[in-house]
Design an enzyme around this catalytic site. Structure first.
Site, PDB file in Angstrom:
ATOM      1  N   PHE A   1       0.860  -1.184   0.000  1.00 55.82           N
ATOM      2  CA  PHE A   1       0.000   0.000   0.000  1.00 55.82           C
ATOM      3  C   PHE A   1       0.892   1.229   0.000  1.00 55.82           C
ATOM      4  CE2 PHE A   1      -2.225   3.603   1.678  1.00 55.82           C
ATOM      5  CZ  PHE A   1      -3.413   3.573   0.973  1.00 55.82           C
TER       6      PHE A   1
ATOM      7  N   ASP B   1       9.349   2.996   1.919  1.00 53.88           N
ATOM      8  CA  ASP B   1       8.143   3.750   2.266  1.00 53.88           C
ATOM      9  C   ASP B   1       7.905   3.566   3.769  1.00 53.88           C
ATOM     10  OD1 ASP B   1       5.661   4.785   2.781  1.00 53.88           O
ATOM     11  OD2 ASP B   1       4.686   3.917   1.017  1.00 53.88           O
TER      12      ASP B   1
ATOM     13  N   LYS C   1       2.545  10.983   7.168  1.00 55.35           N
ATOM     14  CA  LYS C   1       1.729  10.751   8.363  1.00 55.35           C
ATOM     15  C   LYS C   1       2.224  11.484   9.606  1.00 55.35           C
ATOM     16  CE  LYS C   1      -1.060   6.952   6.853  1.00 55.35           C
ATOM     17  NZ  LYS C   1      -0.665   6.049   5.781  1.00 55.35           N
TER      18      LYS C   1
HETATM   19  C1  PLP Z   1      -0.873   6.099   4.360  1.00 53.91           C
HETATM   20  C2  PLP Z   1       0.209   5.574   3.503  1.00 53.91           C
HETATM   21  C3  PLP Z   1       0.508   6.170   2.269  1.00 53.91           C
HETATM   22  C4  PLP Z   1      -0.320   7.295   1.681  1.00 53.91           C
HETATM   23  O1  PLP Z   1      -0.363   8.424   2.482  1.00 53.91           O
HETATM   24  P1  PLP Z   1      -1.516   9.534   2.239  1.00 53.91           P
HETATM   25  O2  PLP Z   1      -1.089  10.666   3.123  1.00 53.91           O
HETATM   26  O3  PLP Z   1      -2.801   8.910   2.642  1.00 53.91           O
HETATM   27  O4  PLP Z   1      -1.468   9.865   0.795  1.00 53.91           O
HETATM   28  C5  PLP Z   1       1.583   5.679   1.562  1.00 53.91           C
HETATM   29  N1  PLP Z   1       2.320   4.657   2.027  1.00 53.91           N
HETATM   30  C6  PLP Z   1       2.062   4.051   3.191  1.00 53.91           C
HETATM   31  C7  PLP Z   1       2.923   2.938   3.668  1.00 53.91           C
HETATM   32  C8  PLP Z   1       0.988   4.477   3.970  1.00 53.91           C
HETATM   33  O5  PLP Z   1       0.706   3.854   5.104  1.00 53.91           O
END
Ligand code: PLP
Length: 421
Positions: free
Chosen positions: A161, A246, A275
Site C-alpha cells: 500500500f 516507504d 503521516k
Molecule cells: C498512508 C500511507 C501512504 C499514503 O499516504 P496519504 O497521506 O494517505 O497519501 C503511503 N504509504 C504508506 C505505507 C501508507 O501507510
C-alpha cells in the site's frame, strides 16, 4: 493525566452493542448523506481529543487505538506541537516555494540530520511523497545509471500500500484499490513481499529502484522475515538499483525505532515519510536522500504549491525535535513489550495470529469470533476505537504517548471482545 474511570459516562451501551448517542447519530447521518462513500467509518462523531483519548459529540470518551493510521504518533494536541503551530500561525503560513521562508531550512536540516541524509524534498501527503520518489528514481535511472529513456522499471511488493493516485493503485494487487481505475502507468514489476530471491531475479538492466514498505501497514502489519531488509539493501547495492523505503506508516517512532529499517540496521537510499511527520496537525510528507539521488531534480521538474509551507515546516521541525530525543521511540519499544505479551496470550483464544513491532500490531481474528468490522464495533461499544483491515485483521496503533494503564485497559476490552468474556 487522563484516567480511564471517566470513559463512557454519558452514553449507555445498548443490548445490541450500539451506543445510545443521539447527537452522534444525527451528525453521523448528516455526514454520510453528504459525502462520497469512499470510507466505511465507525458510527462515532468525535468533537474533541487529547493525548490518546477522543470525546464524541455526546461526551462519551474513547481510547484511540488507531492514531490516524499513525499520523497521530505523538497523540492528539501534543502541547509542544500545538504551541509550535499556534506561534507560526500568527507569523506566516505560506509563501509558496517561489520564495524562501525562515522555517524551511531549519526543517530540512533537522529532518535530514534525523535520517542521516543530505537533502529533503518536502511535499504534503504520503501519496505525493511516493510519487516524488518514483519520479526521482526514474530521473536518476536516466541521468545517472544510463537507462534508456522511458524504459525504467521499479520493483514493488505484493500486498503493498503506497497511496491512492492512479499511478500508485496501478501497482497495487488489492482489487478494491485498483479495479475500475485503469488504464495504469507501466514500469512497475511486482514480486512477493519478503522474498529476496524473487526480488533479485526480477532485476533487469532497466531496474532503477525497489520500492517497499519495511513493514506493510495496510496489509495488516506484515513483518518480513528477519534479514529481508538487509538482503534488499545488499541486492540493490550490488545491482546499482535504488532502495526506496516507504516509512510513511512504519517510520517516526511507531516500531520502537526512528525508522523501521533501523531494526535491521539498514539505510535505504530514499526514505519516504509522511503521516506522523505533520504531528497530526497538518499534512507533511517528504523524500529524504543524499545529493547523488535527490540532486537529479532541477528547477521546474517537480513541485508543490503547499509543499514545505511555513506552518508545515514549523510543525515538522518540532516533530523532528521530539524524535531526536529518542524518548518516544524508547516508550514505543517498552510499551510494545506489554502489547506483544498481552496479544500473544490471545492466540488460540479468539486470535489466530498476532504480529507486533513496537507499539504496532496486526491481529488476525478467528472468523468464529466475527468479522474484523464486528470486533471493531464491539470495541467501540466498550470505549475503544480501532480499525479492521482486509476482513479479519485488526490493526492497533495507539498514540506513542498512551499510558501503560490506558494501554492495558484498551487491551482488556479487546481481550473481552475476542474471548467473548
Ligand atoms: C498512508 C500511507 C501512504 C499514503 O499516504 P496519504 O497521506 O494517505 O497519501 C503511503 N504509504 C504508506 C505505507 C501508507 O501507510
Amino acid at each position: 493525566m487522563t484516567s480511564t474511570t471517566t470513559h463512557g459516562t454519558t452514553a449507555t451501551p445498548t443490548t445490541d452493542g450500539t451506543v445510545d448517542a443521539p447527537r452522534s447519530q444525527a451528525y453521523f447521518q448528516e455526514a454520510q448523506e453528504r459525502t462520497a462513500h469512499n470510507y466505511h467509518p465507525l458510527p462515532v462523531v468525535v468533537a474533541h481529543a487529547e493525548g490518546a483519548w477522543m470525546t464524541d459529540v455526546d461526551g462519551t470518551r474513547y481510547l484511540d487505538m488507531l492514531a490516524g493510521y499513525s499520523a497521530l504518533n505523538f497523540g492528539h494536541g501534543h502541547p509542544e506541537l500545538l504551541a509550535a503551530a499556534h506561534e507560526q500561525l500568527d507569523k506566516l503560513t505560506l509563501t509558496s516555494r517561489a520564495f524562501v521562508h525562515d522555517q524551511f531550512g531549519r526543517f530540512c536540516a533537522g529532518l535530514g540530520d534525523l535520517a542521516g541524509k543530505e537533502l529533503v524534498l518536502p511535499m504534503n501527503t504520503g501519496a505525493e511523497a511516493v510519487e516524488t520518489a518514483i519520479k526521482v528514481a526514474r530521473k536518476w535511472g536516466y541521468d545517472i545509471k544510463g537507462v534508456e529513456n522511458d524504459s525504467a522499471e521499479i520493483i514493488v511488493a505484493g500486498g503493498n500500500f503506497h497511496g491512492r493516485t492512479t499511478t500508485i493503485v496501478g501497482f497495487s494487487d488489492d482489487p478494491d484499490a485498483r479495479d475500475g481505475f485503469g488504464p495504469f502507468a507501466p514500469g512497475f514489476v511486482q514480486v512477493p513481499y519478503g522474498d529476496a530471491a524473487a526480488l533479485e531475479e526480477a532485476i533487469t538492466p532497466n531496474t532503477v529502484a525497489v520500492l517497499i514498505e519495511p513493514i506493510q501497514g495496510e496489509g495488516g502489519v506484515v513483518i518480513p522475515p528477519t534479514g529481508y531488509l538487509r538482503a534488499v539493501r545488499e541486492i540493490t547495492t550490488r545491482h546499482n538499483v535504488l532502495f526506496a523505503a516507504d516509512e510513511i506508516q512504519a517510520g517516526l517512532g511507531r516500531t520502537g525505532r526512528t525508522f523501521a529499517c533501523d531494526h535491521e540496521d539498514v539505510v535505504p537510499d530514499l526514505y519516504v515519510l509522511g503521516k506522523a511527520l505533520g504531528g497530526g496537525i497538518v499534512p507533511v510528507s517528504a523524500v529524504v536522500a543524499n545529493r547523488d539521488v535527490l540532486g537529479v531534480l532541477h528547477p521546474g521538474q517537480h513541485g508543490s504549491t503547499f509543499g514545505g509551507n511555513a506552518l508545515a515546516c514549523a510543525v515538522g521541525a518540532k516533530v523532528v525535535e521530539i524524535l531526536a530525543s529518542g524518548e518516544l521511540q524508547e516508550r514505543s519499544e517498552k510499551l510494545g513489550i506489554v502489547l506483544r505479551t498481552r496479544l500473544e496470550s490471545l492466540v488460540g483464544r479468539g486470535a489466530l495470529a498476532v504480529r507486533t513491532r513496537g507499539l504496532w500490531a496486526g491481529i488476525d481474528v478467528d472468523p468464529a469470533v466475527g468479522t474484523g468490522r464486528a470486533v471493531c464495533e464491539a470495541l467501540m461499544a466498550r470505549g475503544v476505537l480501532a480499525k479492521d483491515t482486509h476482513g479479519s485483521t485488526i490493526r492497533l496503533a495507539p498514540p506513542l504517548v498512551v499510558t501503560e494503564d490506558d494501554l492495558n485497559w484498551g487491551l482488556d476490552q479487546l481481550e473481552a471482545v475476542v474471548t467473548g468474556g
